[in-house]
Structure formats: structure tokens, C-alpha cells
Write a protein that holds these residues in place. Structure first.
Motif, PDB file in Angstrom:
ATOM      1  N   GLY A 165       9.071   2.304  50.877  1.00 46.27           N
ATOM      2  CA  GLY A 165      10.251   1.459  51.033  1.00 46.27           C
ATOM      3  C   GLY A 165      10.190   0.694  52.345  1.00 46.27           C
ATOM      4  O   GLY A 165      10.429  -0.514  52.395  1.00 46.27           O
ATOM      5  N   ILE A 166       9.779   1.377  53.394  1.00 54.05           N
ATOM      6  CA  ILE A 166       9.776   0.748  54.720  1.00 54.05           C
ATOM      7  C   ILE A 166       8.569  -0.179  54.879  1.00 54.05           C
ATOM      8  O   ILE A 166       8.689  -1.309  55.312  1.00 54.05           O
ATOM      9  CB  ILE A 166       9.758   1.829  55.824  1.00 54.05           C
ATOM     10  N   SER A 167       7.381   0.306  54.489  1.00 52.23           N
ATOM     11  CA  SER A 167       6.162  -0.439  54.818  1.00 52.23           C
ATOM     12  C   SER A 167       5.723  -1.430  53.759  1.00 52.23           C
ATOM     13  O   SER A 167       5.045  -2.398  54.074  1.00 52.23           O
ATOM     14  CB  SER A 167       4.982   0.505  55.024  1.00 52.23           C
ATOM     15  N   ARG A 168       6.032  -1.158  52.506  1.00 50.56           N
ATOM     16  CA  ARG A 168       5.474  -2.009  51.462  1.00 50.56           C
ATOM     17  C   ARG A 168       6.540  -2.738  50.648  1.00 50.56           C
ATOM     18  O   ARG A 168       6.235  -3.368  49.643  1.00 50.56           O
ATOM     19  CB  ARG A 168       4.563  -1.178  50.529  1.00 50.56           C
ATOM     20  N   GLY A 169       7.802  -2.572  51.034  1.00 50.94           N
ATOM     21  CA  GLY A 169       8.879  -3.288  50.346  1.00 50.94           C
ATOM     22  C   GLY A 169       9.114  -2.784  48.931  1.00 50.94           C
ATOM     23  O   GLY A 169       9.662  -3.498  48.093  1.00 50.94           O
ATOM     24  N   ILE A 170       8.705  -1.553  48.649  1.00 48.01           N
ATOM     25  CA  ILE A 170       8.850  -1.021  47.283  1.00 48.01           C
ATOM     26  C   ILE A 170      10.078  -0.116  47.227  1.00 48.01           C
ATOM     27  O   ILE A 170      10.165   0.860  47.963  1.00 48.01           O
ATOM     28  CB  ILE A 170       7.600  -0.212  46.880  1.00 48.01           C
ATOM     29  N   THR A 171      11.004  -0.460  46.345  1.00 51.18           N
ATOM     30  CA  THR A 171      12.177   0.396  46.181  1.00 51.18           C
ATOM     31  C   THR A 171      11.879   1.374  45.053  1.00 51.18           C
ATOM     32  O   THR A 171      11.677   0.955  43.911  1.00 51.18           O
ATOM     33  CB  THR A 171      13.398  -0.467  45.786  1.00 51.18           C
ATOM     34  N   CYS A 172      11.781   2.641  45.379  1.00 53.15           N
ATOM     35  CA  CYS A 172      11.529   3.627  44.319  1.00 53.15           C
ATOM     36  C   CYS A 172      12.103   4.970  44.756  1.00 53.15           C
ATOM     37  O   CYS A 172      12.342   5.200  45.940  1.00 53.15           O
ATOM     38  CB  CYS A 172      10.031   3.755  44.027  1.00 53.15           C
ATOM     39  N   THR A 173      12.315   5.850  43.791  1.00 57.01           N
ATOM     40  CA  THR A 173      12.755   7.198  44.110  1.00 57.01           C
ATOM     41  C   THR A 173      11.551   8.127  43.999  1.00 57.01           C
ATOM     42  O   THR A 173      10.529   7.739  43.395  1.00 57.01           O
ATOM     43  CB  THR A 173      13.821   7.693  43.109  1.00 57.01           C
ATOM     44  N   HIS A 174      11.679   9.342  44.504  1.00 54.78           N
ATOM     45  CA  HIS A 174      10.529  10.250  44.437  1.00 54.78           C
ATOM     46  C   HIS A 174      10.186  10.612  42.997  1.00 54.78           C
ATOM     47  O   HIS A 174       9.067  10.984  42.694  1.00 54.78           O
ATOM     48  CB  HIS A 174      10.799  11.510  45.263  1.00 54.78           C
ATOM     49  N   ASP A 175      11.145  10.460  42.089  1.00 63.08           N
ATOM     50  CA  ASP A 175      10.904  10.721  40.659  1.00 63.08           C
ATOM     51  C   ASP A 175       9.828   9.799  40.083  1.00 63.08           C
ATOM     52  O   ASP A 175       9.146  10.149  39.123  1.00 63.08           O
ATOM     53  CB  ASP A 175      12.202  10.415  39.896  1.00 63.08           C
TER      54      ASP A 175
END
Ligand SMILES: Cc1ncc(COP(=O)(O)O)c(C=O)c1O
Length: 475
Positions: A165-175
Motif C-alpha cells: 500500500g505504501i510503496s507500490r500504490g496497491i490497495t489490498c487486504t491480507h486476504d
């Protein structure tokens, strides 16, 4: 060897354990220590040098794992008798001669000059790692000793989701995160879950040779799609196989040529995948290392239709012996992947996963990456300067904004595969661009890793040895 030779400098920028490690390596390559020679015990050397035992232990562990030392339990530690073939003073002993590109070779030998895909082994923070590994073993909860979650150790999956989320701009959950055994573990999981054996996919040409071999072995069909200055040529992909059901891409740094996939191409590719309901496998293997401009966000960050399967690896940012990578799947596919992982072997023991999780959570990871970016920029400079100074008539270095290797075109029409075979036989682990190509090209090229060139002198010596091979090879 006289302990005087180990004189350590507390004002030297390098940590003491690293100085010790380097001193021993030098002593071996200069012949001051011979194969079979016994070295002092950790306890006596620590007391002799007035340093902590952990410091000597860290240096010895590095030397053992790289094949310089052999630990013989109660019989003490000796210089490896396998270094008997040492060519002579001034040469670092290659653990084995290089041949065709092979991860097996990487796994079992110390870094050879130009070795591709290997991070700087000498700069890995072993002491912090060993401390965290010891602690995670000591504090392992009973529940973590039972059969593990086949998707991977949950704290690690959470740490990966936060990092992305911080480094690659990817919004995801641990699931959505699945820990795998290396990048090929992620490819395997994708193939088994979403693809059918006769499916067709786009594959960059040139492209990552080990992924290509793996996918061919699995039985999917690959259509080579050329790359140019903007990365994968999506128009060519559409002309050759618009019906394909997947595409494998390296958008941040094309592997092996290093250019980024341009924004218009990213949008075209996502558009094709959304319309065709095809999958994009994004291989983000070394995006952390970029030396000019800001790192580009991952393609996954633009994935509005849930078509991108994002993969990352710890091989470049930590070390490949870990065999840990990860896959982020679209939210709508989580159920299918959760079902699939129960059938497969999974990412292995949770101990290394727990160590990586602590390493990330406690800030070591971010610190290590920062240090490595500076170090690699410096080491890259050693190699590029040496190539430009001594090899400009033979090799044309291609501009590359990031990564941990350099690619250079051959100025002559020499066969790059024959040339690297000759270089490999001399212990130089350059690779031929020709091996990474699916369709033949008239102009050859060389791929050269630089992460383990510890000094300008190392790089100059290796480049001069390589140039001798090039000059002696048929035109
Ligand atoms: C293009 C590319 N993708 C992925 C990887 C990572 O592979 P693994 O996780 O199996 O070490 C590498 C390693 O060299 C690579 O070069």
C-alpha cells in the motif's frame, strides 16, 4: 595467519563483522590461509580482538554459507578443502565454474563476477536477521507449530499488504495475499487456479527465461510479444494473439532490458484484459531499486476490473535462499485461491516467514532497502564506468533506470551464446541476451549483475577479464 592481518578499524564505515569477513576472504584469496587451515575458535578470536562473540559468529556464518569455511563441530572450523583448485594469489576462488543460466548454480556458490539476480550478499544485515530468527523460534506460539495456513503466515501477509500500500500504490487486504515458494510458486498457483493447459499467453520477448521454461513445462502456449522503448508492444500482442487468456509482464523494469511500460501501453493492456477477460500476471521482481526519478506505481494500482495478478519476491530485497515470494489476487478471486492452496504444498515452514514478518514490522526492511539503493547505485557506477572506460569499442551499455544488472549490446556480430559459454568457463557469470530471446535477433548482448562488486577495482578486473574473452572469441 597472524592475527595482525585482521586489524579492524572502529572508524571504518563498515561494521566490524563485515571487516572481519572481508579480511578472511582476502587472506584466502591471497594465499595467506590455505585450504584445510584451521581458524581460531569464535571465543578465542573474540577475546583476542576484543569484540563480541556474536560479531565473530556473524562473520564466520557468512564465510561458512559462502563456502569459504567449513565448520567441523568439536574439530573446529577450517578453510574449505574444496578451495584446493584456487588459481593463485589475487583471485577470489569461484566455488564452481559457471555454465548456462541456472538458479541451482546461484544457490550453491558464492557470488561469481557478474552473477545475475543475486543481491549484495556481503551487505545483508545478518546480525539483525539472526537475532530476529532466534527470537521468532524461541517465542513461536504452540498454535504456530500446528499445520500452517496454506496461504502463508498471517502476520507476514499483513506486513506485505501494508508495504504494498505504501510503496507500490496497491490497495489490498491480507486476504488477497498468498505467500509462495519463489516466483515460480506464484506462477504455479495461478496456472493451477485460473488457467487451462492449452491456454495461450503473451510472453515478453526477450523475457525472463526461467519463467518461460516453467510455463512451457506446465503446458501453456506462449506467444512471443516484442518489447521496445515503451516496454511490451501491446499492438503486436493484439495482432499475434488477441484471443490469449493471459499475459506475463514486467512493467516496472522490463526483464532483462530494463525499460518501464509506458502509461498508454499500461492502459491498452488493462483495456484488452478487461474486454477479453484475460489475466495479466505482473512480475514486479525488483521495483524497489530505481536510481533515477521516482519509482513507478505498480500496474496493479490501475486495475479497476480485477484482472491483474501481482507478484513480488524477497529474492532481490532480502536473499534468494529464502525462497519466498507473494501473489496478490483480485478480491473476487480470493475464494478460488483459498480453495486451491489447500491442495498444494504451500510456501513451506513458517519460521522464515515469521522472521521476514518481524524484519518488516520492526523497520529493518525499509532501512535495508534505503541502504541497498545507495549501495547499488554506487556498485552500478563501478561496472558502467569500467565498461565505458575499457570496453566502449566492444560493448554498448543500454541505459537502465533501475534493477541490479546492466545489459550491453555487442558492437560486433559475435554470437553472444558462444561468447558467454567461453566467459562462464573462466568463472565469469555473464549471461547471453540470446538465451532470454524467443525469436532470434541478429545483434547479441550480454547481461551482467553488479550487486556483488564490492569495489571499483573488483569491477575493473572483471571487465578486463571479460574483454579478453571477447577479443579472443571469433568475430
Ligand atoms: C524477472 C524475474 N522475475 C522474478 C524473479 C524472482 O524469482 P524467485 O522468486 O524464484 O527468486 C527473478 C529472479 O531473478 C527475475 O529475474
Amino acid at each position: 595467519m597472524d592475527l595482525q592481518h585482521l586489524a579492524l578499524h572502529r572508524t571504518d564505515g563498515a561494521p566490524i563483522y563485515l571487516q572481519l569477513y572481508r579480511r578472511y576472504r582476502e587472506a584466502i584469496s591471497e594465499g595467506k590461509l590455505r585450504p584445510g587451515d584451521r581458524v581460531p575458535s569464535v571465543r578465542s578470536l573474540a577475546s583476542e580482538l576484543n569484540v563480541a562473540r556474536g560479531t565473530v559468529e556473524a562473520a564466520y556464518q557468512m564465510l561458512v554459507s559462502e563456502g569459504y569455511f567449513v565448520a567441523r563441530g568439536a574439530a573446529g572450523t577450517v578453510v574449505s578443502p574444496r578451495l584446493e583448485h584456487l588459481a593463485g594469489p589475487g583471485q577470489t576462488p569461484p566455488a564452481r565454474a559457471a555454465s548456462a543460466p541456472s538458479n541451482a548454480r546461484m544457490a550453491s556458490s558464492a557470488a561469481l563476477p557478474f552473477q545475475l539476480g543475486l543481491p549484495a550478499l556481503d551487505a545483508f544485515p545478518r546480525k539483525a536477521w539472526a537475532r530476529l530468527a532466534g527470537r521468532s523460534l524461541r517465542t513461536l506460539e504452540t498454535v504456530a507449530m500446528a499445520y500452517p495456513d496454506p496461504a502463508g503466515y498471517e502476520p507476514l501477509r499483513r506486513a506485505i499488504a501494508t508495504y504494498l500500500g505504501i510503496s507500490r500504490g496497491i490497495t489490498c487486504t491480507h486476504d488477497q495475499v498468498f505467500v509462495t515458494s519463489g516466483y515460480r510458486g506464484a506462477l504455479d498457483l495461478i496456472c493451477q487456479t485460473l488457467l487451462k493447459p492449452a491456454d495461450t499467453g503473451w510472453f515478453e520477448d526477450p523475457g525472463y527465461v526461467h519463467a518461460r521454461q516453467f510455463l512451457e513445462r506446465i503446458g501453456v502456449r506462449l506467444t512471443p510479444v516484442p518489447v521496445d522503448a515503451e516496454g511490451l508492444n501491446v499492438t503486436a500482442g493484439l495482432q499475434r494473439a488477441s484471443h490469449a487468456s493471459f499475459a506475463v509482464v514486467t512493467p516496472t523494469h522490463q526483464s532483462p532490458l530494463g525499460m518501464a511500460l509506458s502509461l498508454p501501453r499500461r492502459l491498452e493492456l488493462l483495456d484488452w484484459a478487461a474486454q477479453r477477460r484475460a489475466w495479466i500476471i505482473e512480475d514486479d521482481y525488483d521495483s524497489e531499486f530505481r536510481y533515477q526519478g521516482r519509482p513507478l506505481p505498480a500496474l496493479k494500482s490501475l486495475d479497476g476490473h480485477g484482472r491483474v495478478l501481482y507478484t513480488g519476491t524477497f529474492s532481490k530485497v532480502l536473499f534468494p535462499g529464502l525462497r519466498l515470494a507473494y501473489l496478490v489476487v483480485p478480491q473476487a478471486q480470493v475464494g478460488r485461491f483459498k480453495d486451491a492452496v489447500t491442495i498444494f504444498p504451500g510456501p513451506g515452514s513458517i519460521s522464515p516467514q515469521a522472521t521476514v514478518a518481524s524484519f518488516m514490522e520492526e523497520g529493518h526492511f525499509a532501512r535495508h532497502l534505503r541502504k541497498m539503493r545507495t549501495l547499488y547505485a554506487e556498485r552500478r557506477g563501478y561496472l558502467v564506468d569500467a565498461l565505458e572506460r575499457y570496453g566502449a569499442d566492444w560493448l554498448r551499455v543500454q541505459p537502465q533506470a533501475g534493477g541490479i544488472h546492466v545489459s550491453a549490446g555487442l558492437a560486433s556480430r559475435q554470437d553472444d551464446i558462444a561468447l558467454t559459454t567461453a566467459a562462464n568457463a573462466k568463472g565469469l557469470a555473464v549471461e547471453a541476451l540470446g538465451r532470454w530471446r524467443i525469436r532470434k535477433a541478429s545483434q547479441g548482448g550480454l547481461l551482467m549483475g553488479y550487486a556483488n562488486f564490492a569495489s571499483e577495482d573488483d569491477a575493473v578486473k572483471a571487465v578486463k577479464r571479460l574483454l579478453r574473452v571477447i577479443k579472443d572469441s571469433p568475430a
